[in-house]
Scaffold this motif. Sequence first.
Motif, short mmCIF file in Angstrom:
data_model
loop_
_atom_site.label_atom_id
_atom_site.label_comp_id
_atom_site.label_asym_id
_atom_site.label_seq_id
_atom_site.Cartn_x
_atom_site.Cartn_y
_atom_site.Cartn_z
N TYR A 134 4.78 -8.42 -3.26
CA TYR A 134 4.94 -6.64 -2.37
C TYR A 134 5.53 -6.80 -1.21
N GLN A 143 5.11 -3.38 1.89
CA GLN A 143 4.79 -2.45 2.15
C GLN A 143 6.26 -2.03 3.27
N LYS A 192 5.80 4.02 4.64
CA LYS A 192 5.73 3.69 2.62
C LYS A 192 4.38 2.99 1.89
N GLN A 193 4.58 3.80 0.47
CA GLN A 193 3.94 2.87 -0.27
C GLN A 193 4.63 0.65 -0.17
N ARG A 194 3.07 0.09 -0.88
CA ARG A 194 3.49 -1.03 -1.26
C ARG A 194 4.05 -0.77 -2.54
N GLU A 195 5.69 -1.67 -2.88
CA GLU A 195 6.20 -1.30 -3.67
C GLU A 195 5.97 -2.77 -3.55
#
Length: 120
Positions: free
Chosen positions: A37, A39, A43-46
């Motif tokens: 993942y 981040q 931004k949100q963790r993706e």
Amino acid sequence: QVQLVESGGGLVQTGGSLRLSCTASTSVDSFNVYSWYRQRPAKQRELVAVLTNGGTTNYAPSVEGRFTISKENDKNTINLQMNRLTPEDTAVYYCNCRILVPGTPDRNFWGQGTQVTVSS
């Protein structure tokens, strides 16, 4: 307690490459799913990349064709090879390993994160 330790982050120029590694304190065969993942700032963790114990991989569209997730059983390591990096790849990257047991909650293990910075 399982520990995951990431390494390989750093500063690289646009177009460059980095190889992230995530070393587990136990056999990586203990897990069913391995993921990276990231981040990015504000931004949100993706989810970036996924590898199953069966060998199936999946990538976020933004990294498809540039990033490769792999596993080295003898080193208890999950790798993320990142090529053709752009400033949009700048983020803290996290390793995640998951144990799946039917009928029970997933068990997730996370590394502490490693910073990747791509300069323009």
